[in-house]
Design a protein around this motif. Structure first.
Motif, PDB file in Angstrom:
ATOM      1  N   LEU A  95      37.601  43.900  31.475  1.00 37.82           N
ATOM      2  CA  LEU A  95      36.548  43.504  32.400  1.00 37.82           C
ATOM      3  C   LEU A  95      36.970  42.268  33.182  1.00 37.82           C
ATOM      4  O   LEU A  95      37.712  41.436  32.688  1.00 37.82           O
ATOM      5  CB  LEU A  95      35.254  43.156  31.639  1.00 37.82           C
ATOM      6  CG  LEU A  95      34.476  44.302  30.992  1.00 37.82           C
ATOM      7  CD1 LEU A  95      33.324  43.725  30.198  1.00 37.82           C
ATOM      8  CD2 LEU A  95      33.957  45.252  32.051  1.00 37.82           C
ATOM      9  N   THR A  96      36.473  42.161  34.376  1.00 33.01           N
ATOM     10  CA  THR A  96      36.577  40.930  35.141  1.00 33.01           C
ATOM     11  C   THR A  96      35.170  40.367  35.268  1.00 33.01           C
ATOM     12  O   THR A  96      34.307  40.966  35.897  1.00 33.01           O
ATOM     13  CB  THR A  96      37.160  41.185  36.540  1.00 33.01           C
ATOM     14  OG1 THR A  96      38.456  41.747  36.399  1.00 33.01           O
ATOM     15  CG2 THR A  96      37.242  39.880  37.334  1.00 33.01           C
ATOM     16  N   THR A  97      34.900  39.248  34.628  1.00 27.34           N
ATOM     17  CA  THR A  97      33.565  38.677  34.656  1.00 27.34           C
ATOM     18  C   THR A  97      33.197  38.271  36.075  1.00 27.34           C
ATOM     19  O   THR A  97      33.956  37.611  36.754  1.00 27.34           O
ATOM     20  CB  THR A  97      33.478  37.454  33.721  1.00 27.34           C
ATOM     21  OG1 THR A  97      33.865  37.854  32.420  1.00 27.34           O
ATOM     22  CG2 THR A  97      32.067  36.896  33.690  1.00 27.34           C
ATOM     23  N   ASP A  98      32.031  38.684  36.503  1.00 27.44           N
ATOM     24  CA  ASP A  98      31.601  38.431  37.871  1.00 27.44           C
ATOM     25  C   ASP A  98      30.104  38.181  37.875  1.00 27.44           C
ATOM     26  O   ASP A  98      29.314  39.068  38.169  1.00 27.44           O
ATOM     27  CB  ASP A  98      31.946  39.637  38.763  1.00 27.44           C
ATOM     28  CG  ASP A  98      31.553  39.406  40.218  1.00 27.44           C
ATOM     29  OD1 ASP A  98      31.361  38.242  40.602  1.00 27.44           O
ATOM     30  OD2 ASP A  98      31.424  40.395  40.952  1.00 27.44           O
ATOM     31  N   THR A 141      28.648  42.373  35.826  1.00 25.40           N
ATOM     32  CA  THR A 141      30.085  42.272  35.662  1.00 25.40           C
ATOM     33  C   THR A 141      30.666  43.578  36.201  1.00 25.40           C
ATOM     34  O   THR A 141      29.929  44.544  36.413  1.00 25.40           O
ATOM     35  CB  THR A 141      30.483  42.032  34.194  1.00 25.40           C
ATOM     36  OG1 THR A 141      31.857  41.716  34.111  1.00 25.40           O
ATOM     37  CG2 THR A 141      30.181  43.229  33.332  1.00 25.40           C
ATOM     38  N   GLY A 177      35.403  37.310  27.437  1.00 24.71           N
ATOM     39  CA  GLY A 177      35.213  37.666  28.839  1.00 24.71           C
ATOM     40  C   GLY A 177      36.245  38.613  29.394  1.00 24.71           C
ATOM     41  O   GLY A 177      36.190  38.954  30.576  1.00 24.71           O
ATOM     42  N   GLN A 250      28.487  28.657  35.904  1.00 23.23           N
ATOM     43  CA  GLN A 250      29.551  29.619  35.646  1.00 23.23           C
ATOM     44  C   GLN A 250      30.771  28.968  35.001  1.00 23.23           C
ATOM     45  O   GLN A 250      31.457  29.578  34.187  1.00 23.23           O
ATOM     46  CB  GLN A 250      29.954  30.310  36.951  1.00 23.23           C
ATOM     47  CG  GLN A 250      28.834  31.171  37.531  1.00 23.23           C
ATOM     48  CD  GLN A 250      29.330  32.094  38.626  1.00 23.23           C
ATOM     49  OE1 GLN A 250      30.323  32.793  38.455  1.00 23.23           O
ATOM     50  NE2 GLN A 250      28.639  32.111  39.736  1.00 23.23           N
TER      51      GLN A 250
END
Length: 272
Positions: A95-98, A141, A177, A250
């Motif tokens: 995953l790329t946390t967004d 995300t 994350g 964040q």
């Protein structure tokens, strides 16, 4: 979905049979990620698929109480949403946390407007009745293929809330994350269709009963932003992460992830 559970058991049996009759789901009877009702019924679905006679499977669904039927429907829809993939597949998706910074998609589910301070947030009051409390924030995300996944961030709302409390009350995985935790069928995010709002984040025991107190209950009804509601409806799952001191920071969120101070679970979304 309540109509299917209450009045269309044949439809429910056919839908669930299309999932649990498949050979790739033959191990559902031993899976801890599905309900007890599904574990006991899935061998009947597999037998029906092999023999072509679904009489026993249909009869078993007809005899279920509403709770068992709802659990079977929930499990079947979960498999459809995951395209048949089990926890062993989902666990390794990076995953790329967004976190979504837009106010239109981020709102306090306890009724407070984005950017404002919930009552007691600065001072962290004592735990009500000795039970630590959390607030939730909405976020998103994205998976590597660009598909968005709904996300809830648990923020400490009372003095006892924090990593030690969450580790004690929830069997969640440490989260840095970088990848999706294993889905856990014990955890449910319940949402109300009529008001399009969150109701609670609950754990259920092997018999389908709620573990009390809930980890989080909505203090009032707050309609979700349309985009987040639609995302919940499509994904049928939600990534829940916590605890944090300030869910809107964040940088602090990422520091907590890097330090191993966050826990996470992929919970089912249950529409009521």
């Amino acid at each position: 979905m309540s109509k299917i559970v209450q009045r269309h058991r044949a439809t429910l049996a056919a839908l669930a049979g299309a999932v649990y009759g498949l050979e790739l789901n033959a191990g559902a009877q031993h899976s801890p990620s599905v309900s007890a009702a599904t574990r006991s019924w899935s061998p009947l679905a597999r037998s029906a698929a092999e023999s072509g006679d679904g009489t026993a499977a249909f009869a078993a669904v007809a005899q279920m109480d509403e709770t068992q039927a709802a659990e079977l429907l929930d499990d079947a829809l979960t498999h459809w949403a995951a395209a048949g993939a089990g926890p062993d597949v989902l666990q390794y998706l990076d995953l790329t946390t967004d976190l979504d910074p837009q106010e239109s998609a981020t709102k306090w589910a306890d009724g407070t407007e984005p950017g404002s301070t919930p009552a007691g947030r600065a001072g962290l009051p004592s735990d009500p009745d000795g039970v630590p409390a959390y607030a939730v924030m909405l976020a998103t995300t994205h998976m590597p293929d660009g598909r968005p996944l709904p996300m809830l961030i648990l923020e400490c709302e009372t003095a006892g809330a924090g990593l030690a409390d969450l580790a004690r009350r929830a069997n969640w995985q440490a989260w840095d994350g970088s990848r999706l935790p294993e889905p856990d069928g014990e955890w449910r995010l319940r949402v109300d269709i009529a008001t399009r709002s969150l109701e609670c984040l609950a754990q259920v025991d092997p018999d389908g009963y709620d573990v009390l107190p809930h980890l989080w209950d909505a203090s009032e009804t707050v309609a979700l932003p349309d985009a987040f509601w639609d995302l919940l409806d499509r994904a049928q799952h939600v990534l829940v992460v916590g605890p944090v001191k300030d869910g809107e920071d964040q940088d602090a969120f990422q520091r907590a992830a890097d330090a191993g101070e966050l826990l996470a679970v992929v919970a089912r979304v249950r529409f009521l």
